[in-house]
Enzyme design. Structure first.
Site, PDB file in Angstrom:
ATOM      1  N   ASP A   1      22.551 -24.574  31.581  1.00  0.00           N
ATOM      2  CA  ASP A   1      21.757 -25.740  31.945  1.00  0.00           C
ATOM      3  C   ASP A   1      22.689 -26.941  32.098  1.00  0.00           C
ATOM      4  OD1 ASP A   1      19.131 -24.446  31.537  1.00  0.00           O
ATOM      5  OD2 ASP A   1      19.776 -24.375  29.454  1.00  0.00           O
TER       6      ASP A   1
ATOM      7  N   ASP B   1      20.462 -22.060  36.119  1.00  0.00           N
ATOM      8  CA  ASP B   1      19.467 -22.025  35.063  1.00  0.00           C
ATOM      9  C   ASP B   1      18.680 -23.328  35.143  1.00  0.00           C
ATOM     10  OD1 ASP B   1      17.997 -21.145  32.920  1.00  0.00           O
ATOM     11  OD2 ASP B   1      19.629 -21.145  31.480  1.00  0.00           O
TER      12      ASP B   1
ATOM     13  N   ASP C   1      16.990 -28.560  29.067  1.00  0.00           N
ATOM     14  CA  ASP C   1      16.210 -27.795  28.100  1.00  0.00           C
ATOM     15  C   ASP C   1      16.182 -28.538  26.771  1.00  0.00           C
ATOM     16  OD1 ASP C   1      15.778 -25.840  29.951  1.00  0.00           O
ATOM     17  OD2 ASP C   1      16.705 -24.217  28.811  1.00  0.00           O
TER      18      ASP C   1
ATOM     19  N   ARG D   1       8.246 -26.096  36.342  1.00  0.00           N
ATOM     20  CA  ARG D   1       8.745 -26.563  35.040  1.00  0.00           C
ATOM     21  C   ARG D   1       9.171 -28.028  35.073  1.00  0.00           C
ATOM     22  NH1 ARG D   1      12.469 -21.531  32.759  1.00  0.00           N
ATOM     23  NH2 ARG D   1      10.906 -19.890  33.079  1.00  0.00           N
TER      24      ARG D   1
END
Length: 445
Positions: free
Chosen positions: A225, A264, A268, A323
């Protein structure tokens, strides 16, 4: 004797009088310099702290990053190696790291990470579904196999592109054009971090893993990420731009009938992280963008319940697939954000296990043919508050339209809590212009 140390009768002597006058002027000048220094210090963007009541990161002790750093712990870096050295210097003492230009964590390209013997064509040949099948994963493959060599190469990339951020740190871009390429910031197990005014070009996983057992057709899975908040508290991400840059998914090839996914997430927040504010950022041109909580499993639940409190405000979410964010367990407040979709759009808010999402006063710009019912996506049974949102210039009840058009995934209304840590809340109709003018790297004032 007066406070300046000059005797009253000495003013009869010109030389003494001149000396006293000079002393008074010097003292006055010193005071003025001190005031000017204090003002300069207050204006220094690198020493700004999160304002009171500005989202979950302002809870409790608030978020100050490296604002208290002394001169010895202020660094200006122009290379990736210099940046990692600055992170490691001084332990957890308050520090400020100023980034100039773009720091490339993978300047040597993917070949620089590959171990001797690694051959992607050999990998494709051995694990092709028509030969390997779709019932057995690759975890048991030995070190000298194509998968083993892939794992070893991936480990070299991981060591190179990940950078661990210590507690009490501010990382800030200098002017316009500062940021990272191919890097993954790891804000892991620490408290009090600020990241501002930086452009992140998503790291490209040079060695994605083929998992034959992922879904009915198998899938490619990637790492890295752009930024990970893992078990950390009091983190403020502000005026950054996250993008796939030169390597959009649309340009990726297909192997084994599946997209060769080399990205990715962009951000996060996982594993018990708490009290995070993401404000005035741009998240653009990406697939799986932001994950709050990374698993439904009981081991994750034991860590995440009662945590994952995150605020998103005045961010631009542009040309994303999904997301923005997907939420598990956390109390997430999303207000005054602008979501601009293209034809690849899947959803914005993922309603996951035990989540408590509040989404209010946001604006959505959807292309023709995409219904507002898609904005909310139900993954698990969890209540959500979604009020005062506008879609293409009209006020829309996002829960009602979702339930009407997707009755098999009925959502519960009412997250069960009311956000109080907010600064100015703008009406949703004003959000596109306000966010368009102020969000992203290079616009910090």
């Amino acid at each position: 004797m007066n406070r300046s140390g000059c005797h009253a009768h000495a003013i009869r002597k010109g030389a003494v009088l001149a000396g006293c006058t000079a002393l008074v002027l010097a003292l006055t000048g010193t005071a003025a310099q001190a005031r000017d220094g204090a003002r300069d210090h207050a204006r220094d963007l690198a020493r700004q702290t999160l304002p009171a009541n500005d989202g979950w990161a302002s809870h409790g002790t608030g978020t100050t990053g490296g604002a208290a750093a002394d001169a010895e712990h202020v660094y200006t870096v122009t290379t990736w190696d210099g940046f990692k050295a600055a992170l490691a210097a001084g332990g957890s003492a308050p520090k400020i790291i100023k980034v100039k230009g773009t720091l490339d964590a993978a300047a040597g390209g993917c070949d620089a990470f590959a171990v001797p013997g690694y051959d992607f064509d050999a990998y494709l040949e051995k694990y092709a579904p028509e030969k390997w099948g779709l019932d057995t994963d690759l975890s048991g493959e030995p070190a000298d196999s194509p998968e083993g060599l892939r794992r070893a190469s991936a480990a070299r990339q991981e060591q190179a592109v990940k950078a661990n951020v210590p507690a009490n740190t501010t990382i800030i871009g200098v002017g316009r054009g500062a940021g990272f390429k191919g890097a993954s910031l790891q804000i892991k197990g620490v408290d009090n971090v600020i990241v501002r005014n930086l452009t992140f070009e998503s790291p490209l996983d040079c060695f994605p893993q083929w998992d034959p057992t992922d879904g009915s057709k198998g899938n490619w899975n990637s790492e890295y990420d752009s930024a990970v908040v893992y078990g950390s508290t009091h983190v403020w991400l502000d005026h950054n731009t996250f993008t796939d840059g030169e390597h959009p998914d649309s340009a990726a090839p297909t192997y084994f009938g599946m997209l060769y996914q080399q990205h990715d997430g962009q951000l996060d927040v996982v594993r018990g992280a708490d009290h995070v504010t993401a404000s005035w950022n741009v998240f653009a041109d990406h697939d799986k963008t932001i994950l709050i909580g990374n698993s439904d499993g009981e081991s994750a639940a034991a860590v995440d319940r009662g945590h994952l409190k995150v605020t998103f405000h005045h961010n631009l979410f542009e040309n994303l697939v999904e997301r923005a964010p997907r939420v598990r367990f956390g109390q997430v407040d999303s207000y005054n954000n602008h979501f601009v979709a293209d034809a690849s759009y899947s959803y914005s808010f993922g309603i996951g296990k035990e989540s408590r999402l509040v989404a209010e006063h946001n604006a959505f710009t959807l292309p023709e043919g995409i219904s507002p019912a898609k904005i909310l996506k139900k993954w698990s049974e969890a209540p959500v508050t979604a009020a005062h949102n506008r879609v293409n210039g009209r006020t829309v009840d996002l829960i009602a339209v979702h339930n009407a058009e997707i009755p098999q995934e009925t959502l519960q209304s009412g997250a069960g809590w009311t956000p109080t840590l907010r600064t100015t809340v703008h009406p949703a109709k004003a959000v596109p212009a306000i966010v368009g003018h102020g969000a992203g790297a290079g616009r910090l004032r």
